[in-house]
Design an enzyme around this catalytic site. Structure first.
Site, short mmCIF file in Angstrom:
data_model
loop_
_atom_site.label_atom_id
_atom_site.label_comp_id
_atom_site.label_asym_id
_atom_site.label_seq_id
_atom_site.Cartn_x
_atom_site.Cartn_y
_atom_site.Cartn_z
CB CYS A 37 46.05 34.15 0.68
SG CYS A 37 44.43 34.95 0.65
CB CYS B 6 40.14 33.43 3.00
SG CYS B 6 41.18 34.25 1.77
CB CYS C 108 55.77 27.70 -9.01
SG CYS C 108 55.87 25.93 -9.20
CB CYS D 283 42.68 31.85 -1.09
SG CYS D 283 43.39 31.24 0.45
CB CYS E 28 43.45 33.86 4.98
SG CYS E 28 44.07 32.67 3.76
#
Length: 160
Positions: A126, A81, A149, A78, A129
């Site tokens: 995510c 984070c 995707c 991510c 976060c």
């Protein structure tokens, strides 16, 4: 909030880390996740383009991410984070213009239903976060039949 802002009113189901909960308007930015920052702090941490995707649920233009062509072994994290989200072993060429994966790493993402278009889609965030990653569809290759995707701007690649 951008044109793809959070659902207003009501709620949608969020599945993250094996548990169910309600994700309501504003929750992505308001502290329901392990890592939270104010809007001003997110803007300092992210580029304007990353902020638009991760925090305002925008979508990058297709075929613009260099991660589309990433072929090395490693892990996609991510961009908000640094949580590990996808293995390069699960990446495939979908032809859609966005990095695509057949599966996520365990407990890495949360899902909710997105009603922003005429049909419902499964939105992916995510788990740590709450950053918007993209969508998952049931038209991927074996072994899962899934196509995650994902916006390249939401990811950082860490080579093995």
């Amino acid at each position: 909030m951008g044109r793809r802002g959070l659902l207003v009113g009501g709620g949608a189901f969020l599945l993250a880390g094996g548990s169910y909960g309600i994700l309501r308007a504003g929750d992505t930015q308001q502290g329901t996740f392990e890592i939270t920052y104010s809007e001003a702090e997110w803007r300092k941490r992210l580029t304007p383009e990353q902020f638009a995707v991760l925090r305002q649920e925008e979508t990058e233009r297709p075929f613009t991410s260099p991660l589309n062509d990433e072929k090395r072994e490693g892990v996609f994290h991510c961009a908000g984070c640094d949580l590990a989200l996808f293995s390069s072993a699960d990446k495939f060429e979908s032809g859609t213009g966005w990095p695509s994966f057949t599966r996520t790493l365990p407990d890495a993402v949360g899902y909710r239903t997105d009603h922003k278009l005429i049909f419902a889609r499964t939105e992916e965030h995510c788990a740590r976060c709450g950053g918007h990653l993209g969508h998952v569809f049931d038209d991927g290759p074996p072994p899962t039949g899934k196509r995650h995707c994902i916006n390249g701007l939401a990811l950082v690649f860490r080579p093995a």
